[in-house]
Structures are given as C-alpha cells and as structure tokens.
Design a protein around this motif. Structure first.
Motif, mmCIF file in Angstrom:
data_model
loop_
_atom_site.group_PDB
_atom_site.id
_atom_site.type_symbol
_atom_site.label_atom_id
_atom_site.label_comp_id
_atom_site.label_asym_id
_atom_site.label_seq_id
_atom_site.Cartn_x
_atom_site.Cartn_y
_atom_site.Cartn_z
ATOM 1 N N LEU A 170 0.847 -1.207 0.000
ATOM 2 C CA LEU A 170 0.000 0.000 0.000
ATOM 3 C C LEU A 170 0.877 1.250 0.000
ATOM 4 N N LEU A 171 0.475 2.238 -0.755
ATOM 5 C CA LEU A 171 1.131 3.538 -0.699
ATOM 6 C C LEU A 171 0.796 4.198 0.651
ATOM 7 N N PRO A 172 1.555 5.217 1.081
ATOM 8 C CA PRO A 172 1.164 5.939 2.303
ATOM 9 C C PRO A 172 -0.279 6.420 2.138
ATOM 10 N N GLN A 173 -1.095 6.296 3.149
ATOM 11 C CA GLN A 173 -2.535 6.645 3.102
ATOM 12 C C GLN A 173 -3.366 5.642 2.295
ATOM 13 N N GLY A 174 -2.739 4.555 1.800
ATOM 14 C CA GLY A 174 -3.487 3.562 1.012
ATOM 15 C C GLY A 174 -4.410 2.728 1.883
ATOM 16 N N ARG A 175 -5.364 2.076 1.238
ATOM 17 C CA ARG A 175 -6.330 1.259 1.985
ATOM 18 C C ARG A 175 -6.420 -0.150 1.414
ATOM 19 N N TYR A 176 -6.535 -1.115 2.326
ATOM 20 C CA TYR A 176 -6.882 -2.495 1.966
ATOM 21 C C TYR A 176 -8.302 -2.714 2.441
ATOM 22 N N VAL A 177 -9.177 -3.189 1.538
ATOM 23 C CA VAL A 177 -10.584 -3.434 1.898
ATOM 24 C C VAL A 177 -10.907 -4.888 1.577
ATOM 25 N N CYS A 178 -11.273 -5.647 2.608
ATOM 26 C CA CYS A 178 -11.627 -7.057 2.407
ATOM 27 C C CYS A 178 -13.150 -7.164 2.265
ATOM 28 N N ALA A 179 -13.575 -7.873 1.198
ATOM 29 C CA ALA A 179 -15.025 -8.097 1.025
ATOM 30 C C ALA A 179 -15.361 -9.575 1.106
ATOM 31 N N GLY A 180 -14.408 -10.444 0.861
ATOM 32 C CA GLY A 180 -14.718 -11.873 0.839
ATOM 33 C C GLY A 180 -13.457 -12.706 0.869
ATOM 34 N N GLY A 181 -13.597 -13.952 0.427
ATOM 35 C CA GLY A 181 -12.507 -14.923 0.514
ATOM 36 C C GLY A 181 -12.873 -15.956 1.559
ATOM 37 N N SER A 182 -11.855 -16.599 2.130
ATOM 38 C CA SER A 182 -12.146 -17.611 3.156
ATOM 39 C C SER A 182 -12.634 -16.907 4.426
ATOM 40 N N LEU A 183 -13.341 -17.658 5.290
ATOM 41 C CA LEU A 183 -13.828 -17.041 6.529
ATOM 42 C C LEU A 183 -12.675 -16.553 7.393
ATOM 43 N N SER A 184 -11.566 -17.321 7.405
ATOM 44 C CA SER A 184 -10.433 -16.891 8.235
ATOM 45 C C SER A 184 -9.878 -15.566 7.720
ATOM 46 N N GLN A 185 -9.849 -15.421 6.372
ATOM 47 C CA GLN A 185 -9.369 -14.163 5.785
ATOM 48 C C GLN A 185 -10.269 -12.999 6.216
ATOM 49 N N ILE A 186 -11.572 -13.239 6.188
ATOM 50 C CA ILE A 186 -12.533 -12.181 6.533
ATOM 51 C C ILE A 186 -12.400 -11.805 8.012
ATOM 52 N N PHE A 187 -12.348 -12.841 8.898
ATOM 53 C CA PHE A 187 -12.234 -12.553 10.331
ATOM 54 C C PHE A 187 -10.919 -11.853 10.658
ATOM 55 N N GLU A 188 -9.832 -12.270 9.962
ATOM 56 C CA GLU A 188 -8.533 -11.650 10.186
ATOM 57 C C GLU A 188 -8.616 -10.147 9.881
ATOM 58 N N ALA A 189 -9.242 -9.838 8.737
ATOM 59 C CA ALA A 189 -9.345 -8.413 8.347
ATOM 60 C C ALA A 189 -10.198 -7.641 9.356
ATOM 61 N N MET A 190 -11.278 -8.290 9.845
ATOM 62 C CA MET A 190 -12.170 -7.588 10.773
ATOM 63 C C MET A 190 -11.518 -7.385 12.138
ATOM 64 N N LEU A 191 -10.786 -8.416 12.603
ATOM 65 C CA LEU A 191 -10.255 -8.356 13.972
ATOM 66 C C LEU A 191 -8.884 -7.698 14.046
ATOM 67 N N LEU A 192 -7.980 -8.074 13.104
ATOM 68 C CA LEU A 192 -6.612 -7.544 13.170
ATOM 69 C C LEU A 192 -6.448 -6.248 12.393
ATOM 70 N N GLY A 193 -7.316 -6.060 11.388
ATOM 71 C CA GLY A 193 -7.206 -4.866 10.543
ATOM 72 C C GLY A 193 -7.154 -3.571 11.332
ATOM 73 N N PRO A 194 -8.104 -3.346 12.281
ATOM 74 C CA PRO A 194 -8.082 -2.090 13.035
ATOM 75 C C PRO A 194 -6.777 -1.887 13.807
ATOM 76 N N MET A 195 -6.221 -2.983 14.374
ATOM 77 C CA MET A 195 -4.956 -2.845 15.127
ATOM 78 C C MET A 195 -3.817 -2.466 14.200
ATOM 79 N N MET A 196 -3.811 -3.077 13.008
ATOM 80 C CA MET A 196 -2.723 -2.802 12.058
ATOM 81 C C MET A 196 -2.841 -1.415 11.442
ATOM 82 N N SER A 197 -3.996 -0.791 11.597
ATOM 83 C CA SER A 197 -4.207 0.514 10.963
ATOM 84 C C SER A 197 -3.752 1.666 11.842
ATOM 85 N N ARG A 198 -3.426 1.365 13.110
ATOM 86 C CA ARG A 198 -3.162 2.463 14.046
ATOM 87 C C ARG A 198 -1.844 3.177 13.800
#
Ligand SMILES: NC(=O)c1ccc[n+]([C@@H]2O[C@H](COP(=O)([O-])OP(=O)(O)OC[C@H]3O[C@@H](n4cnc5c(N)ncnc54)[C@H](OP(=O)(O)O)[C@@H]3O)[C@@H](O)[C@H]2O)c1
Length: 324
Positions: free
Chosen positions: A228-256
């Motif tokens: 990702l470029l500075p200020q870039g965004r990763y947006v998860c919409a689907g894939g495996s359930l583990s991928q989705i849960f990872e994005a939902m649970l860990l994503g906010p922590m990694m964004s700080r």
C-alpha cells in the motif's frame, strides 16, 4: 406458489422445490412476481452449515430456522401496500427480498428500484448484492478517487467484474487479479493491467497501490499492507472465513501505526440510494452485468452445484419464468 426450500444443512441436494404460501405485502411492502434471481455466496455458505460457527451466527444450530434461499431478484410489481408511494402495479423492478428463489416475494420500497428498460430481467437479477458490495467496497470503505492505483483481487467473479467496471467509472487505474482463463475478459471490462495469480504474486511485484479491494484471495494482511502507498487502503469483502475474520479483527490494530488502513466492509448494506445509483449506470451503459449461465427453478440444485464446483465468470441466474 413454488419456492426453493432447505430444511437441513448440507450440499446443494438439500434444496427442494416446494409449494408454499404466496406472501401478502404489509402496508409498506410491494408484492412482486419474480422473473429472475441470482446466486450469491450468502445463499450457499449458510446452506452448507459449515463451518459450524456460521450456524451459531446465522440460522439455527441443528437445522435452519429460515428455510428460504435467495435475495437478489427482478420482476413485476403485482400489488402494493396502502402506504407505498413510489411504485405501481406493473412496474418492472429489481432489488432485494428474503426468499427470492420463488414465484413471488415481498419487498419494502427502500429495497427496490425501477429496472432500466435496456437491461433484461436476467441481467437485472445479477446486480443487487454483487454490485452493491463492489460499490460499497470501493467508494465507502475504499474512498476511491480518480487517478488511484487500484487492485481488484478476485476480479472475474460476480463481485469482481462489477468492481473493475465501477473502479474505471470512478477514474482509477485498475489492476485485475484473476487466473489465465479470465485475463482477456478482465481487460475487456477495462482493467489496465491483469495479474494471473497462478503465475505471479502481486504483493511481490514491487508496485504500490492506493487501494486493494480483496474480493477473493489469500495473502496475509502484512503482505497486503507492504504494497500500500502511504494513506493507502486495503478493503476485504470476501474470501475464506479466516481471511474475513482476520481483516475484521486484526485490521483495526494494524491501521493504528501509520496512514495505511486495513479494513473490511462487513456485510454489504442494501439500500435504495445505491440501487438508484447503479440503475443509472446500467441505463447509461457504464456498467454491464455478466451472466455465466441461466437455469430454470427446477434445476436449482444443478445451478448451486455449478456455482460451488467451478468459479463462474460473473453471475449464475435462476429463471422463474421458464419452469411454468
Ligand atoms: N461482504 C459482503 O456483503 C459480500 C457480498 C457478496 C459477496 N461477498 C464475498 O465476495 C467473495 C466473492 O464472491 P464472488 O461471487 O464474486 O466470487 P468468488 O467465486 O468467491 O470469487 C471468484 C474470483 O476469485 C478469484 N480467485 C479464486 N481463487 C483465488 C486466489 N487464490 N487468489 C486470487 N483470486 C482468486 C477467481 O479467479 P478465476 O476464476 O479467474 O480463477 C475469481 O476472480 C465471496 O467470498 C463472497 O463471500 C461478500
């Protein structure tokens, strides 16, 4: 009326066509004679009952409480509730209802929109969930802007083909990720670059992006974040359930820590404003629905089998007219 019903979790074969009561609209609903509907992951994942966690979150532990399937539909308004203002009997509409694999369905006004005359009922039925997911992923969660370098991962499925077209509409430079058999199709819908995920890992290409819209695909969150470029965004919409849960649970922590944001769209929210927006793009030919195959209601088991065993190009549609 006839409807697709499942009374136990399992493979497509648990779906039966049964005679059920025709629904009656309340004051705020319209009754629709359904012409076509389309299959989404939200139909086959809960039906399979696997993984078990899905049953806890969704629809009953031992057997499904809501036995009906399908949400996307197109059809004609047959009757309107006393307080309905926007629609009249005879209007051709498309949108969202609960239990769309059936001859009739009821919807509230805010879940439907007039079908543009230049698209067929089958094409309209392919739009709601897939196109709204793509729109909300790119525009709402992704804050897409003209000139952005955007990756659509999982570009050739129901959501992905709309995502390529919408990203081009918003003026982005699009890199589509799919397999070799779909490279030409992705280009034909406007992708500027196409990566065959069986040969190349785009997270190791050295390129950097403003937005990664992950519809499908299985790289780790740190791998996505690195490109990702500075200020870039990763947006998860689907894939495996583990991928989705990872994005939902860990994503906010990694964004700080810095400007890069790792996020998930959760469940796409069906709403009339977005349906109206999409209907205008369909009318203007800015987006085009892609249908891989159509099946009659009587062949719905075969249709689910096809969706679950192959990776369709675009959407698979159930035609409610052919079986009569
Ligand atoms: N959040 C929501 O509200 C919402 C709504 C709708 C859908 N979804 C989710 O969105 C996802 C997409 O659904 P869909 O119906 O569009 O199609 P899908 O069948 O889940 O995905 C098809 C796409 O993924 C690609 N693909 C398959 N394996 C891949 C891999 N290992 N790496 C990269 N790409 C890969 C396919 O490429 P090839 O065919 O070229 O191999 C194709 O482009 C599903 O997981 C669904 O649950 C979420």
């Amino acid at each position: 009326m006839k409807a697709a019903v499942y009374r136990s979790y399992g493979p497509p074969e648990v779906i039966k066509i049964e005679e059920v009561e025709k629904p009656v609209p309340n004051d705020h609903q319209v009754l629709i004679k359904i012409h076509a509907s389309s299959i989404n992951a939200a139909d086959y994942r809960p039906r399979s009952g696997s993984p078990f966690l899905l049953r806890l979150l969704n629809n009953g532990i031992l057997k499904p409480k809501n036995t009906r399937l399908g949400s996307d539909f197109s059809g004609r308004v047959e009757e309107i509730g006393a307080r309905v203002k926007q629609f009249q009997p005879g209007d051709q509409v498309f949108g969202f209802t609960n239990g769309a694999f059936a001859e009739y369905g009821c919807s509230k006004e805010s879940s439907i929109v007039i079908k543009p005359a230049n698209i067929s009922f089958e094409e309209a039925a392919a739009v709601p969930v897939a196109a709204i997911t793509a729109l909300q992923g790119l525009r709402n969660a992704g804050a897409i802007q003209a000139g952005y370098k955007v990756v659509i991962q999982g570009a050739s499925g129901g959501v992905g083909i709309f995502a390529i077209q919408l990203a081009k509409y918003f003026g982005a430079e699009v890199t589509a990720v799919c397999s070799a058999r779909n490279v030409e199709m992705s280009r034909s819908f406007g992708a500027d670059y196409v990566v065959d995920y069986t040969k190349e890992n785009f997270t190791q290409s050295g390129n950097r992006y403003d937005l990664i819209f992950a519809v499908n695909g299985y790289h780790s969150l740190p791998a996505y974040k690195r490109v990702l470029l500075p200020q870039g965004r990763y947006v998860c919409a689907g894939g495996s359930l583990s991928q989705i849960f990872e994005a939902m649970l860990l994503g906010p922590m990694m964004s700080r820590k810095d400007g890069r944001k790792m996020t998930s769209i959760g469940i796409a929210k069906i709403n009339q404003d977005d349906l109206v927006f999409l209907a205008r793009l369909l009318k203007d030919g800015k987006i085009v629905p892609v249908i891989d195959r159509c099946y009659p209601l009587t062949a719905i088991v075969e249709a689910f089998r096809y969706v679950e065993d192959t990776l369709p190009k675009g959407k698979v549609v159930i035609n409610l007219e052919n079986h009569r």
